[in-house]
Design a protein around this motif. Sequence first.
Motif, mmCIF file in Angstrom:
data_model
loop_
_atom_site.group_PDB
_atom_site.id
_atom_site.type_symbol
_atom_site.label_atom_id
_atom_site.label_comp_id
_atom_site.label_asym_id
_atom_site.label_seq_id
_atom_site.Cartn_x
_atom_site.Cartn_y
_atom_site.Cartn_z
ATOM 1 N N PRO A 171 -56.600 -52.178 -25.063
ATOM 2 C CA PRO A 171 -56.633 -53.610 -25.399
ATOM 3 C C PRO A 171 -55.411 -54.071 -26.185
ATOM 4 O O PRO A 171 -54.997 -55.227 -26.068
ATOM 5 C CB PRO A 171 -57.909 -53.742 -26.230
ATOM 6 N N GLU A 172 -54.850 -53.170 -26.992
ATOM 7 C CA GLU A 172 -53.667 -53.540 -27.780
ATOM 8 C C GLU A 172 -52.453 -53.810 -26.892
ATOM 9 O O GLU A 172 -51.509 -54.494 -27.304
ATOM 10 C CB GLU A 172 -53.326 -52.440 -28.785
ATOM 11 N N ASP A 173 -52.466 -53.269 -25.674
ATOM 12 C CA ASP A 173 -51.319 -53.448 -24.779
ATOM 13 C C ASP A 173 -51.240 -54.857 -24.210
ATOM 14 O O ASP A 173 -50.175 -55.301 -23.770
ATOM 15 C CB ASP A 173 -51.395 -52.450 -23.611
ATOM 16 N N GLY A 174 -52.363 -55.554 -24.191
ATOM 17 C CA GLY A 174 -52.377 -56.887 -23.615
ATOM 18 C C GLY A 174 -52.493 -56.849 -22.100
ATOM 19 O O GLY A 174 -52.530 -55.776 -21.479
ATOM 20 N N PRO A 175 -52.541 -58.009 -21.462
ATOM 21 C CA PRO A 175 -52.775 -58.072 -20.014
ATOM 22 C C PRO A 175 -51.516 -57.764 -19.206
ATOM 23 O O PRO A 175 -50.392 -57.883 -19.701
ATOM 24 C CB PRO A 175 -53.205 -59.520 -19.793
ATOM 25 N N ARG A 176 -51.755 -57.389 -17.956
ATOM 26 C CA ARG A 176 -50.658 -57.313 -16.974
ATOM 27 C C ARG A 176 -50.564 -58.672 -16.306
ATOM 28 O O ARG A 176 -51.548 -59.218 -15.829
ATOM 29 C CB ARG A 176 -50.955 -56.238 -15.942
ATOM 30 N N GLY A 223 -50.308 -68.951 2.896
ATOM 31 C CA GLY A 223 -49.377 -69.098 1.786
ATOM 32 C C GLY A 223 -50.075 -69.335 0.458
ATOM 33 O O GLY A 223 -50.933 -70.211 0.349
ATOM 34 N N ASN A 224 -49.708 -68.536 -0.555
ATOM 35 C CA ASN A 224 -50.259 -68.672 -1.901
ATOM 36 C C ASN A 224 -49.147 -68.478 -2.929
ATOM 37 O O ASN A 224 -48.168 -67.769 -2.677
ATOM 38 C CB ASN A 224 -51.349 -67.622 -2.166
ATOM 39 N N ALA A 225 -49.348 -69.082 -4.082
ATOM 40 C CA ALA A 225 -48.475 -68.846 -5.227
ATOM 41 C C ALA A 225 -49.309 -69.007 -6.487
ATOM 42 O O ALA A 225 -50.029 -70.001 -6.628
ATOM 43 C CB ALA A 225 -47.297 -69.821 -5.236
ATOM 44 N N CYS A 226 -49.236 -68.027 -7.393
ATOM 45 C CA CYS A 226 -50.076 -68.105 -8.586
ATOM 46 C C CYS A 226 -49.572 -67.157 -9.663
ATOM 47 O O CYS A 226 -48.776 -66.247 -9.408
ATOM 48 C CB CYS A 226 -51.526 -67.750 -8.241
ATOM 49 N N PHE A 227 -50.025 -67.411 -10.894
ATOM 50 C CA PHE A 227 -49.936 -66.425 -11.964
ATOM 51 C C PHE A 227 -51.199 -65.570 -11.880
ATOM 52 O O PHE A 227 -52.311 -66.095 -11.803
ATOM 53 C CB PHE A 227 -49.859 -67.104 -13.330
ATOM 54 N N SER A 228 -51.024 -64.270 -11.906
ATOM 55 C CA SER A 228 -52.161 -63.348 -11.786
ATOM 56 C C SER A 228 -52.219 -62.462 -13.023
ATOM 57 O O SER A 228 -51.234 -61.800 -13.368
ATOM 58 C CB SER A 228 -52.006 -62.494 -10.522
ATOM 59 N N VAL A 229 -53.385 -62.468 -13.677
ATOM 60 C CA VAL A 229 -53.569 -61.757 -14.944
ATOM 61 C C VAL A 229 -54.645 -60.688 -14.778
ATOM 62 O O VAL A 229 -55.752 -60.984 -14.307
ATOM 63 C CB VAL A 229 -53.977 -62.734 -16.066
ATOM 64 N N LEU A 230 -54.320 -59.469 -15.180
ATOM 65 C CA LEU A 230 -55.266 -58.351 -15.131
ATOM 66 C C LEU A 230 -55.454 -57.839 -16.555
ATOM 67 O O LEU A 230 -54.493 -57.442 -17.220
ATOM 68 C CB LEU A 230 -54.716 -57.243 -14.227
ATOM 69 N N SER A 231 -56.698 -57.869 -17.047
ATOM 70 C CA SER A 231 -56.965 -57.466 -18.424
ATOM 71 C C SER A 231 -56.971 -55.945 -18.555
ATOM 72 O O SER A 231 -57.160 -55.221 -17.562
ATOM 73 C CB SER A 231 -58.315 -58.022 -18.870
ATOM 74 N N PRO A 232 -56.766 -55.413 -19.752
ATOM 75 C CA PRO A 232 -56.849 -53.957 -19.954
ATOM 76 C C PRO A 232 -58.204 -53.413 -19.499
ATOM 77 O O PRO A 232 -59.250 -53.995 -19.793
ATOM 78 C CB PRO A 232 -56.658 -53.803 -21.463
ATOM 79 N N GLY A 233 -58.172 -52.319 -18.757
ATOM 80 C CA GLY A 233 -59.393 -51.712 -18.248
ATOM 81 C C GLY A 233 -59.862 -52.268 -16.919
ATOM 82 O O GLY A 233 -60.868 -51.810 -16.370
ATOM 83 N N ALA A 234 -59.143 -53.252 -16.362
ATOM 84 C CA ALA A 234 -59.584 -53.900 -15.122
ATOM 85 C C ALA A 234 -59.115 -53.130 -13.893
ATOM 86 O O ALA A 234 -58.085 -52.446 -13.915
ATOM 87 C CB ALA A 234 -59.072 -55.331 -15.058
#
Length: 372
Positions: free
Chosen positions: A339-344, A270-281
Amino acid sequence: MEWSLERIREWVAGGMQSVRECESSALGTTLCLALLFIWYCYRVGCEHSAPSLRGGFSPEPRVRAVPGGVLASDLLARRGSLKLHQVGRVGGSGVGEEELNGFAYCQSSECFRCAKPGEGLNQRLYHSLQEYAKRYTWAGMGRVHKGVREQGRYLLCNRPSIQKPEVFFLPDLSSAPFFSREAQKHDVELLERSFLALLAEFESVYRLPSSRTGSSLPLGWKANSTPRGQWWTFYLVNQGTPMVLNARRCPRAWRVLGQLRTFIANNVFGNACFSVLSPGAMITEHYGPTNVRLRCHLGLKVPSGCELVVGGEPQCWSEGSCLLFDDSFLHTAFHDGSPEDGPRVVFMVDLWHPNVAAAERQALDYIFTPGR
């Protein structure tokens, strides 16, 4: 023998005294047995209680600082012997971690997620299942027993496969890369109704790390290895263990987790988190640890050019909507935006597979209790 009224009275009095003595002895024995039973139940409850998300959460952290790093591990006590850890990035503190396929491996022989599969793991699983069955019941354990019995042979198989959980495989379970939202309708709808609250709490804890060389991540965030770009996670629950400091910073998200009916709160899957992916990742293709769960992603911020591929099937996130998928299938994710789009950004939670029965869930919680 002479019969007289006095002799009869003496016999009656003696008989009543004997009855009273027997009653006192029986009552004392019964009370002793009751006290022994209560003590036994108390000990069993203390030894095998698992962390639960039902109700409120008011942690009292006592966190040990680790020089040279932002993220630390510590043992905290909450209502007995509950283990609470603050997990993070390691700097020059001498605490070694190995990262593989985007996951940080602690190299502990006691960690199911990090341990290498083989006969040792198989024996541990079978021993834990036998303990559970002796303490509770074998009823409803057919598939779990079959999975444990054949686990070593399954995990040691090196043939290429589109679905290959790294730790535990429950046989005869329906599988597909993606699942309909109807599979866990209540929890999906609850998460989607909580979209604005979860987005607000993400924005309250998210801070871009400095571009200076050697700078560390903000408190509570963890960097995962990727072939390109950046992937950060902010865990509320990591492998069944609450992240006490992070949870205190996100009280609304924690309440949402407590209201989910099928969140895996009590075992290492079991996991719970905020997950952030930067542009180009891009996240390296990998398998999850088990097929008994469905991973749920609630889209919080989804620029164009982002995609999740599971078992060769691509899907796109949508802000305010959930994606359910079986992460025991080979999967990857990428953000090809500018980069202008921001992270997912997604809010990720692990839910029980809908076809895992209640008795099986209870047994798996026991077998895969964190720290077991």
